[in-house]
Design a protein around this motif. Structure first.
Motif, PDB file in Angstrom:
ATOM      1  N   SER A  85       0.819  -1.242  -0.058  1.00 62.25           N
ATOM      2  CA  SER A  85       0.114   0.100  -0.094  1.00 62.25           C
ATOM      3  C   SER A  85       0.936   1.345  -0.070  1.00 62.25           C
ATOM      4  O   SER A  85       0.593   2.200  -0.713  1.00 62.25           O
ATOM      5  N   GLU A  86       1.953   1.140   0.875  1.00 63.16           N
ATOM      6  CA  GLU A  86       2.966   2.218   0.824  1.00 63.16           C
ATOM      7  C   GLU A  86       3.532   2.724  -0.548  1.00 63.16           C
ATOM      8  O   GLU A  86       3.857   3.610  -0.785  1.00 63.16           O
ATOM      9  N   LEU A  87       3.771   1.457  -0.989  1.00 56.45           N
ATOM     10  CA  LEU A  87       4.470   1.619  -2.297  1.00 56.45           C
ATOM     11  C   LEU A  87       3.895   2.049  -3.577  1.00 56.45           C
ATOM     12  O   LEU A  87       4.041   2.585  -4.597  1.00 56.45           O
ATOM     13  N   GLY A  88       2.614   1.231  -3.430  1.00 58.49           N
ATOM     14  CA  GLY A  88       1.580   1.747  -4.411  1.00 58.49           C
ATOM     15  C   GLY A  88       1.488   0.798  -5.534  1.00 58.49           C
ATOM     16  O   GLY A  88       0.815   0.872  -6.705  1.00 58.49           O
ATOM     17  N   PHE A  89       2.019  -0.179  -5.366  1.00 55.85           N
ATOM     18  CA  PHE A  89       2.073  -1.611  -6.230  1.00 55.85           C
ATOM     19  C   PHE A  89       2.051  -2.871  -5.596  1.00 55.85           C
ATOM     20  O   PHE A  89       2.731  -2.989  -4.678  1.00 55.85           O
ATOM     21  N   ARG A  90       1.658  -3.916  -6.235  1.00 55.88           N
ATOM     22  CA  ARG A  90       1.774  -5.249  -5.792  1.00 55.88           C
ATOM     23  C   ARG A  90       3.241  -5.610  -5.882  1.00 55.88           C
ATOM     24  O   ARG A  90       4.014  -5.609  -6.664  1.00 55.88           O
ATOM     25  N   LEU A  91       3.660  -6.583  -4.708  1.00 56.94           N
ATOM     26  CA  LEU A  91       4.893  -7.174  -4.661  1.00 56.94           C
ATOM     27  C   LEU A  91       5.085  -8.643  -5.063  1.00 56.94           C
ATOM     28  O   LEU A  91       5.738  -9.150  -5.586  1.00 56.94           O
ATOM     29  N   PHE A  92       3.664  -9.372  -4.968  1.00 55.42           N
ATOM     30  CA  PHE A  92       3.311 -10.743  -4.868  1.00 55.42           C
ATOM     31  C   PHE A  92       2.130 -10.732  -5.671  1.00 55.42           C
ATOM     32  O   PHE A  92       1.199 -10.133  -5.688  1.00 55.42           O
ATOM     33  N   GLU A  93       1.962 -12.030  -6.333  1.00 60.28           N
ATOM     34  CA  GLU A  93       0.863 -12.455  -7.040  1.00 60.28           C
ATOM     35  C   GLU A  93       0.685 -13.836  -6.615  1.00 60.28           C
ATOM     36  O   GLU A  93       1.643 -14.606  -6.248  1.00 60.28           O
ATOM     37  N   ARG A  94      -0.749 -13.711  -5.578  1.00 54.26           N
ATOM     38  CA  ARG A  94      -0.893 -14.971  -4.758  1.00 54.26           C
ATOM     39  C   ARG A  94      -2.290 -15.489  -5.113  1.00 54.26           C
ATOM     40  O   ARG A  94      -3.190 -14.714  -5.296  1.00 54.26           O
ATOM     41  N   ASN A  95      -2.474 -16.825  -4.951  1.00 59.96           N
ATOM     42  CA  ASN A  95      -3.839 -17.348  -5.099  1.00 59.96           C
ATOM     43  C   ASN A  95      -3.544 -18.482  -4.112  1.00 59.96           C
ATOM     44  O   ASN A  95      -2.754 -18.614  -3.077  1.00 59.96           O
ATOM     45  N   GLN A  96      -4.723 -19.543  -3.999  1.00 58.50           N
ATOM     46  CA  GLN A  96      -4.672 -20.660  -2.985  1.00 58.50           C
ATOM     47  C   GLN A  96      -3.859 -21.343  -3.178  1.00 58.50           C
ATOM     48  O   GLN A  96      -3.203 -22.208  -2.177  1.00 58.50           O
ATOM     49  N   ARG A  97      -3.194 -21.552  -4.432  1.00 60.72           N
ATOM     50  CA  ARG A  97      -2.134 -22.630  -4.451  1.00 60.72           C
ATOM     51  C   ARG A  97      -0.670 -21.901  -4.470  1.00 60.72           C
ATOM     52  O   ARG A  97       0.390 -22.672  -4.407  1.00 60.72           O
ATOM     53  N   SER A  98      -0.499 -20.822  -4.944  1.00 62.54           N
ATOM     54  CA  SER A  98       0.887 -20.645  -5.197  1.00 62.54           C
ATOM     55  C   SER A  98       1.187 -18.768  -4.808  1.00 62.54           C
ATOM     56  O   SER A  98      -0.002 -18.150  -4.837  1.00 62.54           O
ATOM     57  N   VAL A  99       2.261 -18.548  -4.399  1.00 67.20           N
ATOM     58  CA  VAL A  99       2.866 -17.273  -4.146  1.00 67.20           C
ATOM     59  C   VAL A  99       4.145 -16.878  -5.255  1.00 67.20           C
ATOM     60  O   VAL A  99       4.912 -17.728  -5.329  1.00 67.20           O
ATOM     61  N   ARG A 100       3.918 -15.725  -5.993  1.00 70.84           N
ATOM     62  CA  ARG A 100       5.219 -15.474  -6.769  1.00 70.84           C
ATOM     63  C   ARG A 100       5.293 -14.003  -6.817  1.00 70.84           C
ATOM     64  O   ARG A 100       4.348 -13.218  -6.665  1.00 70.84           O
ATOM     65  N   LEU A 101       6.596 -13.680  -7.041  1.00 65.64           N
ATOM     66  CA  LEU A 101       7.055 -12.278  -7.121  1.00 65.64           C
ATOM     67  C   LEU A 101       6.507 -11.521  -8.604  1.00 65.64           C
ATOM     68  O   LEU A 101       6.407 -12.150  -9.584  1.00 65.64           O
ATOM     69  N   THR A 102       6.195 -10.328  -8.338  1.00 68.62           N
ATOM     70  CA  THR A 102       5.791  -9.490  -9.565  1.00 68.62           C
ATOM     71  C   THR A 102       7.034  -8.997 -10.042  1.00 68.62           C
ATOM     72  O   THR A 102       8.111  -9.245  -9.524  1.00 68.62           O
ATOM     73  N   ALA A 103       7.152  -8.532 -11.228  1.00 77.02           N
ATOM     74  CA  ALA A 103       8.348  -7.940 -11.934  1.00 77.02           C
ATOM     75  C   ALA A 103       8.925  -6.870 -10.968  1.00 77.02           C
ATOM     76  O   ALA A 103       9.989  -6.688 -10.817  1.00 77.02           O
ATOM     77  N   ALA A 104       7.965  -6.090 -10.402  1.00 76.70           N
ATOM     78  CA  ALA A 104       8.523  -4.955  -9.640  1.00 76.70           C
ATOM     79  C   ALA A 104       8.983  -5.658  -8.277  1.00 76.70           C
ATOM     80  O   ALA A 104       9.961  -5.063  -7.816  1.00 76.70           O
ATOM     81  N   GLY A 105       8.576  -6.679  -7.801  1.00 73.44           N
ATOM     82  CA  GLY A 105       8.791  -7.325  -6.387  1.00 73.44           C
ATOM     83  C   GLY A 105      10.206  -8.012  -6.880  1.00 73.44           C
ATOM     84  O   GLY A 105      11.155  -7.856  -5.943  1.00 73.44           O
ATOM     85  N   GLN A 106      10.562  -8.532  -8.123  1.00 73.08           N
ATOM     86  CA  GLN A 106      11.628  -9.000  -8.445  1.00 73.08           C
ATOM     87  C   GLN A 106      12.889  -7.745  -8.626  1.00 73.08           C
ATOM     88  O   GLN A 106      13.913  -8.101  -7.945  1.00 73.08           O
ATOM     89  N   LEU A 107      12.496  -6.811  -8.868  1.00 73.42           N
ATOM     90  CA  LEU A 107      13.506  -5.488  -8.829  1.00 73.42           C
ATOM     91  C   LEU A 107      13.895  -5.305  -7.589  1.00 73.42           C
ATOM     92  O   LEU A 107      14.952  -5.213  -7.209  1.00 73.42           O
ATOM     93  N   LEU A 108      12.822  -5.160  -6.791  1.00 71.50           N
ATOM     94  CA  LEU A 108      12.982  -4.857  -5.297  1.00 71.50           C
ATOM     95  C   LEU A 108      13.739  -5.975  -4.527  1.00 71.50           C
ATOM     96  O   LEU A 108      14.709  -5.553  -3.656  1.00 71.50           O
ATOM     97  N   GLN A 109      13.771  -7.148  -4.873  1.00 71.67           N
ATOM     98  CA  GLN A 109      14.194  -8.132  -4.004  1.00 71.67           C
ATOM     99  C   GLN A 109      15.882  -8.075  -4.389  1.00 71.67           C
ATOM    100  O   GLN A 109      16.606  -8.015  -3.277  1.00 71.67           O
ATOM    101  N   GLY A 110      16.273  -7.752  -5.529  1.00 70.78           N
ATOM    102  CA  GLY A 110      17.779  -7.757  -5.897  1.00 70.78           C
ATOM    103  C   GLY A 110      18.371  -6.514  -5.364  1.00 70.78           C
ATOM    104  O   GLY A 110      19.557  -6.834  -4.655  1.00 70.78           O
TER     105      GLY A 110
END
Length: 297
Positions: A41-66
């Motif tokens: 919410s503070e960043l203004g974009f999603r970091l993860f795509e998640r559903n009942q079966r899996s969690v994965r990083l968004t492209a923005a999340g991948q950039l911030l992870q590195g």
């Protein structure tokens, strides 16, 4: 955003599993979710795509992870350093002092202080009485140790101790401690002292002292510096009256005869200075109040 949220994000980005990450972080899964949602919410974009079966990083999340993996150690180091500064464990302090305390009391103070706060940098500046308060008021020093209390309302002070005065004579002088009775017997002696027409606290002490014995000492040489006076006395150019602390000087060829007279020593600082380092040093000095380290004389 805070560093804890960054750490939570990086841990989740590594495991990509909310329950396992929460267990590793010793928190509930719902608490972890709230932290991640708050960060997104503070960043203004999603970091993860998640559903009942899996969690994965968004492209923005991948950039911030590195980037955050690279930057986090540096940010943690900066935070630790800031915490140390706030706690007074790191920093600097300038101490303006009279020469006498450098021989006994000041080394004792700094031995204890530096053992507790080894990362604090200290600067010692010997000052003369006429410049002492101005050094504090113009921020040239942070703490003063000298013979008069604060005169300015912008300054605070506390008396540390009363220091005995001593008659200082060269080794070859005729006067011996066991034969000494009073300064009244030394009217014919030549003295090496500060100029007695000055207005320093110590000159006032000397003026009152000799007035008790009804005479004005004969000056051979006048000097405001204790180390210089010691050298001149050792060279046989006269005798002197100095604070007993000077007996801790390594200079050879001198004898010290304690007198039944004293001179106060105060610590003085800016009243509104809330520096944590200063507060630690004041606390250390208060532990030594009233203490004279005769073992160093």
């Amino acid at each position: 955003m805070n560093l804890d949220q960054v750490r939570y994000f990086l841990r989740l980005a590594d495991k990509l599993h909310f329950w396992q990450t929460a267990e590793h972080l010793n928190m509930t899964q719902s608490s972890l979710s709230r932290h991640i949602q708050s960060l997104e919410s503070e960043l203004g974009f999603r970091l993860f795509e998640r559903n009942q079966r899996s969690v994965r990083l968004t492209a923005a999340g991948q950039l911030l992870q590195g980037e955050w993996q690279r930057l986090l150690p540096e940010l943690e180091a900066v935070q630790r350093h800031a915490q140390q500064i706030s706690a007074g464990e790191v920093g600097s302090l300038r101490i303006g002092h009279i020469g006498a305390v450098a021989h006994a009391w000041l080394p004792k103070l700094l031995t204890g202080f530096t053992a507790r706060y080894p990362l604090v940098q200290l600067e010692l500046i010997e000052v003369i009485a006429t410049e002492s308060e101005q050094r504090l008021l113009t921020f040239q020093v942070d703490l003063g140790v000298w013979r008069h209390p604060a005169g300015s309302p912008a300054l605070a002070s506390e008396q540390l101790f009363l220091e005995p005065l001593a008659l200082v004579v060269p080794d070859h002088h005729w006067l011996r401690e066991e034969a000494f009775t009073s300064l009244a017997d030394l009217r014919q002696e030549r003295f090496v002292l500060p100029a007695l027409n000055g207005d320093s606290p110590y000159v006032r002490v000397l003026g009152q002292l000799f007035a008790q014995y009804g005479y004005q000492p004969q000056l051979t040489i006048a000097s405001d510096f204790g180390a210089t006076i010691l050298s001149l006395v050792a060279a046989g150019l006269g005798i002197s009256v100095l604070p007993m602390s000077y007996a801790g000087s390594p200079m050879q060829g001198l004898r010290f005869i304690e007198l039944p007279h004293h001179s106060p020593v105060f610590m003085v600082w800016r009243h509104d200075d809330r520096s944590a380092v200063l507060q630690h040093l004041l606390a250390e000095a208060r532990q030594l109040k009233g203490v004279l380290y005769r073992a160093a004389y």
